[in-house]
Scaffold this active site. Structure first.
Site, PDB file in Angstrom:
ATOM      1  N   ALA A  64       0.878  -1.175   0.000  1.00 62.76           N
ATOM      2  CA  ALA A  64       0.000   0.000   0.000  1.00 62.76           C
ATOM      3  C   ALA A  64       0.914   1.222   0.000  1.00 62.76           C
ATOM      4  O   ALA A  64       2.062   1.149   0.460  1.00 62.76           O
ATOM      5  CB  ALA A  64      -0.874  -0.020   1.247  1.00 62.76           C
ATOM      6  N   GLY A 109       0.432  -4.965   0.702  1.00 63.51           N
ATOM      7  CA  GLY A 109      -0.736  -4.973  -0.179  1.00 63.51           C
ATOM      8  C   GLY A 109      -0.434  -5.600  -1.534  1.00 63.51           C
ATOM      9  O   GLY A 109      -1.342  -6.125  -2.192  1.00 63.51           O
ATOM     10  N   GLU A 112      -0.790  -9.185  -0.977  1.00 62.05           N
ATOM     11  CA  GLU A 112      -2.229  -9.432  -0.778  1.00 62.05           C
ATOM     12  C   GLU A 112      -2.977  -9.445  -2.119  1.00 62.05           C
ATOM     13  O   GLU A 112      -3.888 -10.233  -2.320  1.00 62.05           O
ATOM     14  CB  GLU A 112      -2.815  -8.379   0.166  1.00 62.05           C
ATOM     15  CG  GLU A 112      -2.278  -8.534   1.590  1.00 62.05           C
ATOM     16  CD  GLU A 112      -2.800  -7.450   2.521  1.00 62.05           C
ATOM     17  OE1 GLU A 112      -2.445  -6.272   2.324  1.00 62.05           O
ATOM     18  OE2 GLU A 112      -3.573  -7.783   3.423  1.00 62.05           O
ATOM     19  N   GLU A 132       3.824  -5.541   7.261  1.00 62.66           N
ATOM     20  CA  GLU A 132       2.973  -4.548   7.938  1.00 62.66           C
ATOM     21  C   GLU A 132       3.346  -4.346   9.404  1.00 62.66           C
ATOM     22  O   GLU A 132       3.298  -3.234   9.913  1.00 62.66           O
ATOM     23  CB  GLU A 132       1.489  -4.956   7.827  1.00 62.66           C
ATOM     24  CG  GLU A 132       0.867  -4.693   6.464  1.00 62.66           C
ATOM     25  CD  GLU A 132       1.092  -5.807   5.449  1.00 62.66           C
ATOM     26  OE1 GLU A 132       1.941  -6.685   5.693  1.00 62.66           O
ATOM     27  OE2 GLU A 132       0.422  -5.786   4.397  1.00 62.66           O
TER      28      GLU A 132
HETATM   29  N1  DAK Z   1       4.575   3.229  -0.698  1.00 63.71           N
HETATM   30  C1  DAK Z   1       4.962   4.422  -1.239  1.00 63.71           C
HETATM   31  N2  DAK Z   1       6.152   4.602  -1.881  1.00 63.71           N
HETATM   32  C2  DAK Z   1       6.963   3.534  -1.969  1.00 63.71           C
HETATM   33  C3  DAK Z   1       6.614   2.255  -1.429  1.00 63.71           C
HETATM   34  C4  DAK Z   1       5.334   2.127  -0.769  1.00 63.71           C
HETATM   35  N3  DAK Z   1       4.908   1.004  -0.278  1.00 63.71           N
HETATM   36  N4  DAK Z   1       7.632   1.404  -1.675  1.00 63.71           N
HETATM   37  C5  DAK Z   1       8.555   2.114  -2.347  1.00 63.71           C
HETATM   38  N5  DAK Z   1       8.175   3.378  -2.527  1.00 63.71           N
HETATM   39  C6  DAK Z   1       8.876   4.471  -3.209  1.00 63.71           C
HETATM   40  C7  DAK Z   1      10.037   4.960  -2.348  1.00 63.71           C
HETATM   41  O1  DAK Z   1       9.574   5.902  -1.408  1.00 63.71           O
HETATM   42  C8  DAK Z   1      10.927   5.570  -3.415  1.00 63.71           C
HETATM   43  O2  DAK Z   1      10.394   6.827  -3.774  1.00 63.71           O
HETATM   44  P1  DAK Z   1      11.316   8.152  -3.900  1.00 63.71           P
HETATM   45  O3  DAK Z   1      12.009   8.246  -2.592  1.00 63.71           O
HETATM   46  O4  DAK Z   1      12.265   7.822  -5.037  1.00 63.71           O
HETATM   47  O5  DAK Z   1      10.358   9.248  -4.199  1.00 63.71           O
HETATM   48  C9  DAK Z   1      10.743   4.652  -4.616  1.00 63.71           C
HETATM   49  O6  DAK Z   1       9.516   3.956  -4.375  1.00 63.71           O
HETATM   50  C10 DAK Z   1      11.856   3.630  -4.753  1.00 63.71           C
HETATM   51  O7  DAK Z   1      11.967   2.949  -3.512  1.00 63.71           O
HETATM   52  P2  DAK Z   1      13.364   2.808  -2.738  1.00 63.71           P
HETATM   53  O8  DAK Z   1      14.273   3.937  -3.054  1.00 63.71           O
HETATM   54  O9  DAK Z   1      13.053   2.528  -1.325  1.00 63.71           O
HETATM   55  O10 DAK Z   1      13.960   1.503  -3.447  1.00 63.71           O
HETATM   56  P3  DAK Z   1      14.941   0.423  -2.805  1.00 63.71           P
HETATM   57  O11 DAK Z   1      15.388  -0.442  -3.926  1.00 63.71           O
HETATM   58  O12 DAK Z   1      16.003   1.088  -1.974  1.00 63.71           O
HETATM   59  O13 DAK Z   1      14.028  -0.439  -1.814  1.00 63.71           O
HETATM   60  C11 DAK Z   1      12.029  -1.641  -1.177  1.00 63.71           C
HETATM   61  C12 DAK Z   1      12.946  -1.200  -2.337  1.00 63.71           C
HETATM   62  C13 DAK Z   1      10.789  -2.316  -1.779  1.00 63.71           C
HETATM   63  C14 DAK Z   1      12.759  -2.653  -0.277  1.00 63.71           C
HETATM   64  C15 DAK Z   1      11.649  -0.404  -0.335  1.00 63.71           C
HETATM   65  O14 DAK Z   1      11.140   0.606  -1.235  1.00 63.71           O
HETATM   66  C16 DAK Z   1      10.613  -0.682   0.690  1.00 63.71           C
HETATM   67  O15 DAK Z   1      10.901  -1.264   1.756  1.00 63.71           O
HETATM   68  N6  DAK Z   1       9.380  -0.266   0.400  1.00 63.71           N
HETATM   69  C17 DAK Z   1       8.291  -0.380   1.323  1.00 63.71           C
HETATM   70  C18 DAK Z   1       7.828  -1.793   1.433  1.00 63.71           C
HETATM   71  C19 DAK Z   1       6.722  -1.877   2.419  1.00 63.71           C
HETATM   72  O16 DAK Z   1       6.928  -1.838   3.630  1.00 63.71           O
HETATM   73  N7  DAK Z   1       5.524  -1.858   1.858  1.00 63.71           N
HETATM   74  C20 DAK Z   1       4.343  -1.619   2.627  1.00 63.71           C
HETATM   75  C21 DAK Z   1       3.917  -2.862   3.220  1.00 63.71           C
HETATM   76  S1  DAK Z   1       2.644  -2.506   4.315  1.00 63.71           S
HETATM   77  C22 DAK Z   1      -4.463  -0.896   5.325  1.00 63.71           C
HETATM   78  C23 DAK Z   1      -4.573  -1.892   4.399  1.00 63.71           C
HETATM   79  C24 DAK Z   1      -3.462  -2.414   3.842  1.00 63.71           C
HETATM   80  C25 DAK Z   1      -2.224  -1.955   4.217  1.00 63.71           C
HETATM   81  C26 DAK Z   1      -2.112  -0.970   5.150  1.00 63.71           C
HETATM   82  C27 DAK Z   1      -3.220  -0.424   5.699  1.00 63.71           C
HETATM   83  N8  DAK Z   1      -5.578  -0.337   5.900  1.00 63.71           N
HETATM   84  C28 DAK Z   1      -6.816  -0.895   5.609  1.00 63.71           C
HETATM   85  C29 DAK Z   1      -5.471   0.805   6.680  1.00 63.71           C
HETATM   86  C30 DAK Z   1      -1.072  -2.486   3.635  1.00 63.71           C
HETATM   87  C31 DAK Z   1       0.118  -2.148   4.106  1.00 63.71           C
HETATM   88  C32 DAK Z   1       1.282  -2.502   3.379  1.00 63.71           C
HETATM   89  O17 DAK Z   1       1.261  -2.799   2.225  1.00 63.71           O
END
Ligand code: DAK
Length: 258
Positions: A64, A109, A112, A132
């Protein structure tokens, strides 16, 4: 559509989530557009199979959109969960099979979304996880429920409680993905699978899909009853006559989808 690219040829539709700069993260706009795309696909009887993938070589969907979810309140979070769960459930119960072609990160997400598809084909660089908890959250688009139905409940617990990431090989070992292929061959392999499915009888495949989906939530006797009804109803289609006759006549069947 601003965040999706959609193609359709020879009965195979493809939705590509296209926010490459944010690693295809799911924001409200992506979910809304997915909902509209599913409407269109649902209406189009010529579509036999759908493929979902992410733009670029780095990510399927990296979760997400963290920037968007960081500002939610308990009320808006509930609405966001409802929106995501509804869209993913619609995908899960679409009549045609849906294949996730995972090319890179499928996190939160993103995983998911892939779990809502019928099965996942992964490229060697795919990385899976439900991180998450590392954000102080739990999966909110069905991850706690679907992962524990697809892999063992204890494996799902371990992955969800630690937020650990898995590579494609490990994902294959735990039964999360059906195959792992070199990145450059991902769509060649997916095309082969979709080619096979799209040549078969779509009503039979839709019934098989519904029997599996609904049967999982019934006790075995009820699920077998459901299977029996679907099996019997296929004898009202032309395709069952064609399929069985073609076998006897030693020729390829020509299914009409009715
Ligand atoms: N959201 C927004 N931007 C994201 C992103 C994300 N999930 N993942 C990556 N980006 C963006 C980064 O901010 C970066 O943007 P800029 O800084 O260049 O503007 C760009 O994508 C490239 O990412 P990185 O520079 O971080 O690239 P790396 O190769 O260094 O790292 C990575 C890749 C995938 C390991 C890293 O980007 C990362 O850890 N990303 C986040 C992964 C993550 O934690 N995803 C979220 C999982 S939690 C809900 C329902 C569902 C959910 C939540 C609430 N409710 C009903 C309330 C679901 C939650 C999730 O999905």
């Amino acid at each position: 559509m601003e965040t999706l690219r959609i193609s359709n040829s020879d009965g195979v539709a493809r939705i590509t989530i296209s926010r490459e700069k944010a690693l295809n993260a799911l924001n409200t706009q992506v979910l809304d557009e997915l909902n509209v795309a599913i409407d269109e696909i649902d209406k189009d009887k010529s579509i036999r199979v759908l493929v979902i993938t992410g733009q670029g070589e780095k990510a399927f969907v990296a979760g997400a959109d963290i920037k968007e979810i960081s500002d939610l309140t308990s009320e808006t979070a509930k609405a966001f969960a409802e929106k995501g769960q509804k869209v993913f459930r619609r995908l899960e119960v679409l009549k045609c099979p849906v294949i996730a072609a995972v090319n890179g990160f499928a996190l939160g997400g993103g995983l998911e979304l892939a779990l809502s598809c019928d099965f996942i084909v992964a490229s060697e660089n795919a990385i899976f996880g439900l991180p998450e908890v590392t954000l102080g959250l739990i999966p909110g688009f069905g991850g706690t429920q679907r992962l524990s139905r697809i892999v063992s409940p204890s494996t799902a617990r371990r992955l969800i409680y630690t937020g650990e990431k898995l590579d494609a090989k490990k994902a294959y070992e735990i039964g999360l993905v059906t195959e792992v292929v070199p990145q450059e061959e991902l769509f060649k392999v997916v095309d082969k699978i979709t080619g096979k499915i799209s040549a078969l009888a779509p009503v039979a495949i839709a019934h098989a899909k519904e029997a599996i989906d609904r049967g999982l939530d019934h006790i075995l006797d009820e699920a077998l009853h459901l299977e029996r009804d679907f099996f019997a109803s296929l004898y009202r289609t032309k395709d069952v006559r064609e399929g069985t006759r073609a076998f006897i006549e030693k020729r390829k069947p020509n299914f009409v989808g009715a």
